[in-house]
Design an enzyme around this catalytic site. Sequence first.
Site, PDB file in Angstrom:
ATOM      1  N   ASP A  52      -2.451   3.656 -13.523  1.00  7.84           N
ATOM      2  CA  ASP A  52      -3.344   3.928 -12.211  1.00  7.84           C
ATOM      3  C   ASP A  52      -2.497   4.298 -11.242  1.00  7.84           C
ATOM      4  OD1 ASP A  52      -5.866   2.476 -10.516  1.00  7.84           O
ATOM      5  OD2 ASP A  52      -3.965   2.376  -9.412  1.00  7.84           O
ATOM      6  N   TYR A  57       0.245   8.189  -3.958  1.00  7.61           N
ATOM      7  CA  TYR A  57       1.580   7.571  -4.501  1.00  7.61           C
ATOM      8  C   TYR A  57       2.723   8.484  -4.554  1.00  7.61           C
ATOM      9  CZ  TYR A  57      -1.890   3.853  -5.514  1.00  7.61           C
ATOM     10  OH  TYR A  57      -2.930   2.844  -5.414  1.00  7.61           O
ATOM     11  N   LYS A  86      -6.608   9.384  -7.643  1.00  8.62           N
ATOM     12  CA  LYS A  86      -7.534   8.983  -6.361  1.00  8.62           C
ATOM     13  C   LYS A  86      -7.446  10.138  -5.425  1.00  8.62           C
ATOM     14  CE  LYS A  86      -6.339   4.473  -7.037  1.00  8.62           C
ATOM     15  NZ  LYS A  86      -5.092   4.212  -7.310  1.00  8.62           N
ATOM     16  N   HIS A 119     -10.225   7.237  -2.602  1.00 10.35           N
ATOM     17  CA  HIS A 119      -9.236   6.074  -2.304  1.00 10.35           C
ATOM     18  C   HIS A 119      -9.666   5.193  -1.365  1.00 10.35           C
ATOM     19  CE1 HIS A 119      -4.708   5.587  -2.937  1.00 10.35           C
ATOM     20  NE2 HIS A 119      -5.181   4.214  -2.403  1.00 10.35           N
ATOM     21  N   ASN A 189     -11.794   0.376  -1.864  1.00 14.58           N
ATOM     22  CA  ASN A 189     -12.127  -0.026  -0.645  1.00 14.58           C
ATOM     23  C   ASN A 189     -13.241   0.238  -0.065  1.00 14.58           C
ATOM     24  OD1 ASN A 189      -9.130  -0.669  -0.539  1.00 14.58           O
ATOM     25  ND2 ASN A 189      -8.713   1.529  -0.743  1.00 14.58           N
ATOM     26  N   PHE A 244       3.434  -6.887  -0.688  1.00 16.32           N
ATOM     27  CA  PHE A 244       3.518  -6.523   0.655  1.00 16.32           C
ATOM     28  C   PHE A 244       4.782  -7.081   1.343  1.00 16.32           C
ATOM     29  CE2 PHE A 244      -0.910  -6.316  -0.996  1.00 16.32           C
ATOM     30  CZ  PHE A 244      -1.158  -4.671  -0.408  1.00 16.32           C
TER      31      PHE A 244
HETATM   32  P1  NAD Z   1       0.926  -6.136  -7.567  1.00 22.49           P
HETATM   33  O1  NAD Z   1      -0.141  -7.348  -7.196  1.00 22.49           O
HETATM   34  O2  NAD Z   1       0.841  -5.605  -8.927  1.00 22.49           O
HETATM   35  O3  NAD Z   1       2.314  -6.694  -7.336  1.00 22.49           O
HETATM   36  C1  NAD Z   1       3.772  -5.949  -7.305  1.00 22.49           C
HETATM   37  C2  NAD Z   1       4.689  -7.033  -6.870  1.00 22.49           C
HETATM   38  O4  NAD Z   1       4.882  -8.140  -7.751  1.00 22.49           O
HETATM   39  C3  NAD Z   1       6.112  -6.205  -7.010  1.00 22.49           C
HETATM   40  O5  NAD Z   1       6.641  -6.504  -5.857  1.00 22.49           O
HETATM   41  C4  NAD Z   1       6.670  -6.674  -8.418  1.00 22.49           C
HETATM   42  O6  NAD Z   1       7.787  -6.600  -8.482  1.00 22.49           O
HETATM   43  C5  NAD Z   1       5.932  -7.853  -8.522  1.00 22.49           C
HETATM   44  N1  NAD Z   1       5.564  -8.597  -9.792  1.00 22.49           N
HETATM   45  C6  NAD Z   1       5.141  -7.677 -10.660  1.00 22.49           C
HETATM   46  N2  NAD Z   1       5.141  -8.417 -11.871  1.00 22.49           N
HETATM   47  C7  NAD Z   1       5.655  -9.609 -11.704  1.00 22.49           C
HETATM   48  C8  NAD Z   1       5.896 -10.682 -12.540  1.00 22.49           C
HETATM   49  N3  NAD Z   1       5.388 -10.937 -13.404  1.00 22.49           N
HETATM   50  N4  NAD Z   1       6.430 -11.775 -11.678  1.00 22.49           N
HETATM   51  C9  NAD Z   1       6.795 -11.880 -10.546  1.00 22.49           C
HETATM   52  N5  NAD Z   1       6.511 -10.847  -9.779  1.00 22.49           N
HETATM   53  C10 NAD Z   1       5.862  -9.804 -10.321  1.00 22.49           C
HETATM   54  O7  NAD Z   1       0.824  -5.334  -6.424  1.00 22.49           O
HETATM   55  P2  NAD Z   1       0.137  -3.827  -6.161  1.00 22.49           P
HETATM   56  O8  NAD Z   1       1.352  -2.717  -6.762  1.00 22.49           O
HETATM   57  O9  NAD Z   1      -0.019  -3.632  -4.817  1.00 22.49           O
HETATM   58  O10 NAD Z   1      -1.080  -3.645  -7.204  1.00 22.49           O
HETATM   59  C11 NAD Z   1      -1.177  -3.078  -8.239  1.00 22.49           C
HETATM   60  C12 NAD Z   1      -1.632  -1.626  -8.313  1.00 22.49           C
HETATM   61  O11 NAD Z   1      -3.046  -1.568  -7.509  1.00 22.49           O
HETATM   62  C13 NAD Z   1      -0.600  -0.469  -7.651  1.00 22.49           C
HETATM   63  O12 NAD Z   1       0.329  -0.295  -8.214  1.00 22.49           O
HETATM   64  C14 NAD Z   1      -1.548   0.700  -7.486  1.00 22.49           C
HETATM   65  O13 NAD Z   1      -1.778   1.421  -8.752  1.00 22.49           O
HETATM   66  C15 NAD Z   1      -3.005  -0.258  -7.208  1.00 22.49           C
HETATM   67  N6  NAD Z   1      -3.421  -0.410  -5.728  1.00 22.49           N
HETATM   68  C16 NAD Z   1      -4.545   0.459  -5.395  1.00 22.49           C
HETATM   69  C17 NAD Z   1      -4.743   0.346  -3.890  1.00 22.49           C
HETATM   70  C18 NAD Z   1      -5.977   1.128  -3.331  1.00 22.49           C
HETATM   71  O14 NAD Z   1      -6.071   1.370  -2.192  1.00 22.49           O
HETATM   72  N7  NAD Z   1      -6.959   1.601  -4.370  1.00 22.49           N
HETATM   73  C19 NAD Z   1      -3.975  -0.320  -2.964  1.00 22.49           C
HETATM   74  C20 NAD Z   1      -2.978  -1.269  -3.553  1.00 22.49           C
HETATM   75  C21 NAD Z   1      -2.434  -0.961  -4.885  1.00 22.49           C
END
Ligand code: NAD
Length: 342
Positions: A52, A57, A86, A119, A189, A244
């Site tokens: 994704d 990004y 996106k 997006h 969103n 975040f």
């Molecule tokens: P996420 O919920 O995947 O969390 C990432 C965080 O969790 C990082 O700090 C990582 O180090 C930690 N983490 C990952 N695996 C872990 C584990 N097994 N144990 C403990 N900590 C762990 O957050 P994200 O990156 O915000 O969301 C995932 C994906 O969604 C993004 O990378 C992106 O591709 C997508 N996204 C899309 C939008 C949008 O507006 N469409 C917005 C945000 C994210």
Amino acid sequence: MRTRSITSKIPQLRLASGYNIPQVGFGLWKIPPEQTANAVYHAIKAGYRHIDGAYGYKNSVEAGEGIRRAIREGLVSRADLFITSKLWNNYHARRHAIEMAHVETDAWGLDYLDLFLIHFPIAQQYIPLSESRFPSWYLDASRTRVTPRAPVPISETWQVLESLVAPGPEQPSPTTTSSGFLRSLGVSNFNAQLLYDLTSHARVPPSVLQVEHHPYLAQPSLLRAARDLGIQVTAYSTFGPQSFLELDNPRARDVVPLLQAEPVVRAAARLRRTPAQVLLRWCTQRGLVVIPKSVHPDRMAENLDCCSFDLTVEEMDAISSLDRGLRFNDPGMTHGSPLHIF
Ligand code: NAD
């Protein structure tokens, strides 16, 4: 061998376009460009087949490098992969959306994208692509001048994207062209009202709605609306505040981390799984696609393995009861208040 077996355990969900999406994908937001090729290569090696990304990004070129390395080494073929990108807010107008779809597909080095999402449901003033490797709620890097909104309705953007869709299993041919290079379309969103509006005119139906979704923001009625409209929901930021903290988001700082929330930890202990796997399973067990992000191979593997065990109804309910309508990815707040979307 192990990779092949975990990959085969990830369910494939059927989209409105007729294509399948792997239920667990790998997210690229905030992976620094210099780490992205390696991260994508290792994600594929770990068994991920769904990646994704987004223009926003700023790592699509590098993601494409990781894919090509995996293909070169014989780990996968292009057809095994499901690649999402996106359209960013500054490129909603007809001409700019076409330009962006081409630029983004070329950046990945691919002939087609499996899924292209709008997006955010907001159009902002065009910024020439040559000037914009930071896409932009703001006109300047110091974030003092908000990029003005542009008068482009979603219907215009959707119609443009429809014209770029390739004929496929369920795509009606009059709207799609043989030169199309997008397989499925979707949005991100969007709320339920926007979905109802979009589906009132879409000739290529939206396949996917990608939204923030975790136990603190469960949005049951939005999920219900999407399901009724035949739109597959992908959950992003499934670990809630975790993503975040690095942005110093005050909402994330001031709340109990979901990885430590009592019902999550309790289910993890019973199942001998990690809290992260329980949070992902809470989503996948309810039919959502998840796209967790981690650059660490051990966590990549852990996160991918989130469909092979079951939470009890009581555990599902206890985790759902954490819901408090708490959104972290709110540009009206987390990005310094440029626009008020939610
Ligand atoms: P996420 O919920 O995947 O969390 C990432 C965080 O969790 C990082 O700090 C990582 O180090 C930690 N983490 C990952 N695996 C872990 C584990 N097994 N144990 C403990 N900590 C762990 O957050 P994200 O990156 O915000 O969301 C995932 C994906 O969604 C993004 O990378 C992106 O591709 C997508 N996204 C899309 C939008 C949008 O507006 N469409 C917005 C945000 C994210």
